[in-house]
Design an enzyme around this catalytic site. Sequence first.
Site, PDB file in Angstrom:
ATOM      1  N   ASP A  13       0.850  -1.235   0.078  1.00 17.87           N
ATOM      2  CA  ASP A  13      -0.050  -0.040  -0.209  1.00 17.87           C
ATOM      3  C   ASP A  13       0.769   1.396  -0.155  1.00 17.87           C
ATOM      4  O   ASP A  13       0.587   2.210   0.509  1.00 17.87           O
ATOM      5  CB  ASP A  13      -0.959  -0.055   1.330  1.00 17.87           C
ATOM      6  CG  ASP A  13      -1.811  -1.217   1.197  1.00 17.87           C
ATOM      7  OD1 ASP A  13      -2.271  -1.525   0.213  1.00 17.87           O
ATOM      8  OD2 ASP A  13      -2.112  -1.838   2.240  1.00 17.87           O
ATOM      9  N   LYS A  16       1.870   2.018  -4.976  1.00 14.40           N
ATOM     10  CA  LYS A  16       2.356   1.091  -6.269  1.00 14.40           C
ATOM     11  C   LYS A  16       1.407   1.770  -7.577  1.00 14.40           C
ATOM     12  O   LYS A  16       1.922   1.952  -8.731  1.00 14.40           O
ATOM     13  CB  LYS A  16       2.578  -0.070  -6.314  1.00 14.40           C
ATOM     14  CG  LYS A  16       3.465  -0.608  -5.000  1.00 14.40           C
ATOM     15  CD  LYS A  16       3.519  -1.855  -4.957  1.00 14.40           C
ATOM     16  CE  LYS A  16       2.365  -2.659  -4.297  1.00 14.40           C
ATOM     17  NZ  LYS A  16       2.145  -2.178  -2.956  1.00 14.40           N
ATOM     18  N   GLY A  40      -4.611  -4.431  -3.785  1.00 13.84           N
ATOM     19  CA  GLY A  40      -5.575  -3.466  -3.952  1.00 13.84           C
ATOM     20  C   GLY A  40      -4.642  -2.098  -4.497  1.00 13.84           C
ATOM     21  O   GLY A  40      -4.204  -1.777  -3.539  1.00 13.84           O
ATOM     22  N   HIS A  41      -4.857  -1.688  -5.873  1.00 15.40           N
ATOM     23  CA  HIS A  41      -3.980  -0.826  -6.348  1.00 15.40           C
ATOM     24  C   HIS A  41      -5.022   0.348  -6.839  1.00 15.40           C
ATOM     25  O   HIS A  41      -5.834   0.046  -7.570  1.00 15.40           O
ATOM     26  CB  HIS A  41      -3.103  -1.102  -7.488  1.00 15.40           C
ATOM     27  CG  HIS A  41      -1.981  -2.278  -6.945  1.00 15.40           C
ATOM     28  ND1 HIS A  41      -1.042  -2.657  -7.875  1.00 15.40           N
ATOM     29  CD2 HIS A  41      -1.802  -2.671  -5.891  1.00 15.40           C
ATOM     30  CE1 HIS A  41      -0.110  -3.539  -7.095  1.00 15.40           C
ATOM     31  NE2 HIS A  41      -0.667  -3.617  -5.964  1.00 15.40           N
ATOM     32  N   GLN A 221       2.067  -6.136  -3.088  1.00 10.64           N
ATOM     33  CA  GLN A 221       2.638  -6.011  -1.753  1.00 10.64           C
ATOM     34  C   GLN A 221       3.956  -5.259  -1.549  1.00 10.64           C
ATOM     35  O   GLN A 221       4.100  -4.303  -2.200  1.00 10.64           O
ATOM     36  CB  GLN A 221       2.784  -7.626  -1.325  1.00 10.64           C
ATOM     37  CG  GLN A 221       1.534  -8.266  -1.253  1.00 10.64           C
ATOM     38  CD  GLN A 221       1.042  -8.880  -2.450  1.00 10.64           C
ATOM     39  OE1 GLN A 221       1.547  -9.523  -3.272  1.00 10.64           O
ATOM     40  NE2 GLN A 221      -0.231  -8.649  -2.677  1.00 10.64           N
TER      41      GLN A 221
HETATM   42  P1  GDP Z   1      -0.709   0.296  -3.396  1.00  9.86           P
HETATM   43  O1  GDP Z   1      -1.440  -1.014  -3.064  1.00  9.86           O
HETATM   44  O2  GDP Z   1       0.873   0.395  -3.186  1.00  9.86           O
HETATM   45  O3  GDP Z   1      -1.113   0.336  -4.929  1.00  9.86           O
HETATM   46  O4  GDP Z   1      -1.533   1.375  -2.842  1.00  9.86           O
HETATM   47  P2  GDP Z   1      -2.971   1.622  -2.330  1.00  9.86           P
HETATM   48  O5  GDP Z   1      -3.758   2.300  -3.641  1.00  9.86           O
HETATM   49  O6  GDP Z   1      -3.431   0.392  -1.554  1.00  9.86           O
HETATM   50  O7  GDP Z   1      -2.864   2.641  -1.398  1.00  9.86           O
HETATM   51  C1  GDP Z   1      -2.320   3.951  -1.592  1.00  9.86           C
HETATM   52  C2  GDP Z   1      -3.410   5.031  -1.368  1.00  9.86           C
HETATM   53  O8  GDP Z   1      -2.914   6.441  -1.275  1.00  9.86           O
HETATM   54  C3  GDP Z   1      -4.502   5.188  -2.284  1.00  9.86           C
HETATM   55  O9  GDP Z   1      -5.520   5.451  -1.946  1.00  9.86           O
HETATM   56  C4  GDP Z   1      -3.930   6.313  -3.272  1.00  9.86           C
HETATM   57  O10 GDP Z   1      -4.880   6.894  -4.236  1.00  9.86           O
HETATM   58  C5  GDP Z   1      -3.353   7.107  -2.473  1.00  9.86           C
HETATM   59  N1  GDP Z   1      -2.147   7.830  -2.781  1.00  9.86           N
HETATM   60  C6  GDP Z   1      -1.101   7.445  -3.590  1.00  9.86           C
HETATM   61  N2  GDP Z   1      -0.101   8.624  -3.630  1.00  9.86           N
HETATM   62  C7  GDP Z   1      -0.687   9.520  -2.758  1.00  9.86           C
HETATM   63  C8  GDP Z   1      -0.032  10.588  -2.256  1.00  9.86           C
HETATM   64  O11 GDP Z   1       1.164  11.009  -2.589  1.00  9.86           O
HETATM   65  N3  GDP Z   1      -0.793  11.478  -1.445  1.00  9.86           N
HETATM   66  C9  GDP Z   1      -1.939  11.065  -0.970  1.00  9.86           C
HETATM   67  N4  GDP Z   1      -2.319  12.019  -0.196  1.00  9.86           N
HETATM   68  N5  GDP Z   1      -2.540   9.818  -1.384  1.00  9.86           N
HETATM   69  C10 GDP Z   1      -1.625   9.169  -2.045  1.00  9.86           C
HETATM   70  P1  IMO Z   2      -0.788  -4.157  -2.259  1.00 10.93           P
HETATM   71  O1  IMO Z   2      -0.369  -4.820  -3.630  1.00 10.93           O
HETATM   72  C1  IMO Z   2      -1.047  -4.520   2.192  1.00 10.93           C
HETATM   73  C2  IMO Z   2      -1.127  -8.683   3.771  1.00 10.93           C
HETATM   74  C3  IMO Z   2      -2.223  -9.392   4.215  1.00 10.93           C
HETATM   75  C4  IMO Z   2      -1.754 -10.254   5.264  1.00 10.93           C
HETATM   76  C5  IMO Z   2      -0.447 -10.789   4.704  1.00 10.93           C
HETATM   77  C6  IMO Z   2      -0.788 -12.084   4.122  1.00 10.93           C
HETATM   78  O2  IMO Z   2      -2.295  -3.603  -2.199  1.00 10.93           O
HETATM   79  O3  IMO Z   2       0.147  -3.417  -1.594  1.00 10.93           O
HETATM   80  P2  IMO Z   2      -2.317 -12.855   2.080  1.00 10.93           P
HETATM   81  O4  IMO Z   2      -3.724 -12.833   1.710  1.00 10.93           O
HETATM   82  O5  IMO Z   2      -1.626 -12.376   1.082  1.00 10.93           O
HETATM   83  O6  IMO Z   2      -1.980 -14.364   2.392  1.00 10.93           O
HETATM   84  O7  IMO Z   2      -2.360 -12.113   3.480  1.00 10.93           O
HETATM   85  O8  IMO Z   2      -0.249  -9.945   3.670  1.00 10.93           O
HETATM   86  N1  IMO Z   2      -1.145  -8.188   2.517  1.00 10.93           N
HETATM   87  C7  IMO Z   2      -1.118  -6.966   1.887  1.00 10.93           C
HETATM   88  N2  IMO Z   2      -0.943  -5.650   2.743  1.00 10.93           N
HETATM   89  N3  IMO Z   2      -1.186  -4.463   0.800  1.00 10.93           N
HETATM   90  C8  IMO Z   2      -1.069  -5.554  -0.027  1.00 10.93           C
HETATM   91  O9  IMO Z   2      -1.273  -5.596  -1.349  1.00 10.93           O
HETATM   92  C9  IMO Z   2      -1.384  -7.051   0.684  1.00 10.93           C
HETATM   93  N4  IMO Z   2      -1.466  -8.054   0.134  1.00 10.93           N
HETATM   94  C10 IMO Z   2      -1.407  -8.965   1.166  1.00 10.93           C
HETATM   95  O10 IMO Z   2      -2.894  -8.142   4.975  1.00 10.93           O
HETATM   96  O11 IMO Z   2      -0.971  -9.575   6.390  1.00 10.93           O
HETATM   97 MG    MG Z   3      -2.868  -1.567  -1.735  1.00 14.14          MG
END
Ligand code: GDP
Ligand code: IMO
Ligand code: MG
Length: 421
Positions: A13, A16, A40-41, A221
């Site tokens: 998170d 990415k 979840g991207h 991840q």
């Molecule tokens: P990922 O799993 O690495 O793709 O990240 P996620 O999408 O799960 O979580 C990142 C969250 O931060 C998302 O809601 C993005 O829209 C948000 N985000 C990404 N870059 C920035 C930033 O520079 N500032 C803020 N405030 N939010 C951001």
């Molecule tokens: P993105 O790509 C954050 C965590 C789960 C749990 C552990 C194992 O959005 O960054 P799993 O279902 O993979 O066996 O769970 O890994 N986890 C993540 N945490 N971002 C993710 O993906 C994750 N994918 C798995 O919460 O702790």
């Molecule tokens: Mg994510």
Amino acid sequence: MTVNLVIGAQWGDEGKGKVVDYFSKDADYVVRFQGGNNAGHTIKVGDEIYKLHVTPSGVIQGKTGVIGNGVVLDPEILINEINNLKKRGIKPKILISDRTNIIMPYHKILDGADEKYLGDKKIGTTKRGIGPCYSDKVARKGIRAIDLTDKNTLSKKLDEIIPIKQRILDVYNIDKKLDKKEILDAYIRYGEKLKDFVTTTHIELNNAIKNNKNILLEGAQGVMLDVDYGTYPYTTSSHVIAGGSSIGTGIGPKNINDIIGIVKAYTTRVGEGPLPTELFDKTGEYLQQKGHEFGTTTSRPRRCGWLDLVVVKHSCMISGITKLAITKLDVLDNLETVKICTKYELRGKEIDYFPANIEDVKKCKPVYKEFKGWNKINGNSTKFADLPKEAQEYLKFIEKELKTPIAIISIGPRRKETIEV
Ligand code: GDP
Ligand code: IMO
Ligand code: MG
């Protein structure tokens, strides 16, 4: 021709999705190489928000999204994502490796059963069947994408696998009878819907390299969730680190140009397991609220803490990160002081590496360097010099400690809220 790789350098998170979308403008192919719909991207374009779990983020920019052999694919989720994107006016171009392992109904049931069995020692998985699917892959009991296109083969494989899975479910006292015909019919239907996408993606990608095309590899991840180098056993089940991208695509490591490590300006984690810089106070709550730190996949609140450079140094080393992208810097606005962990104290001694023993990790106390905070980053900043002086100091310290240049600074979720350094 370039092959660039984007990976998370913390516990996932990191942003990415945003960074991959940003770099996708120059790519022909965007490739997922590990993980599944545990990811979840989020991609924000203007006021449109896309949350993708298994579809490569590059499809939003109209690029070909490849699901590599290293991914574990829930076909129902992919079909739903494709349909939802179509409804929103995006017709995604998708290729799926014929070798990609498929998440089956019993994987999802077993993921939940394992967690229940572990009780308070649970991993806190996403319950998407990721661990059980990878377990079957290495145990050579996996169903692969190619099998969904051949009813005979799939039927024979299910005849072998289902009785074993049923026995395991019975041992777990799970009141569920696996119905072979139901599973076979459903997965053959998925196969019919996806068969045009299933191909030898390793050949397609290597030909693309020969033909001077650009490829962007999209990690899921983060390194601390890597099955070898993360906080084992509180990890996911795949090779998240840079090396995993070669395994999961069939692209040789020498073809990879830049390895871009995404580093959130602070730290978050979803699920169980130690998090040395976790904050249990008002600042932790502030980061959670201001950063909207709630899981994209499971909506669980993310645990928050200060930036941990012991972790990011570990990630830079293990993955040979060549450039950094610092995200969510804006979330640190309006804090009087901000802190960075540079070392841990363990049994009275300072250490600067990440221990393997999870009990030791739990005992690690962060050693912090404190920085003066800043008021507010101007959302229209386009260059490093536009950032508040204090934020510049914070970033310069990160760069110096990690001995790795910062290429991107993200100051908001939208494409335009990005500074190239
Ligand atoms: P990922 O799993 O690495 O793709 O990240 P996620 O999408 O799960 O979580 C990142 C969250 O931060 C998302 O809601 C993005 O829209 C948000 N985000 C990404 N870059 C920035 C930033 O520079 N500032 C803020 N405030 N939010 C951001
Ligand atoms: P993105 O790509 C954050 C965590 C789960 C749990 C552990 C194992 O959005 O960054 P799993 O279902 O993979 O066996 O769970 O890994 N986890 C993540 N945490 N971002 C993710 O993906 C994750 N994918 C798995 O919460 O702790
Ligand atoms: Mg994510």
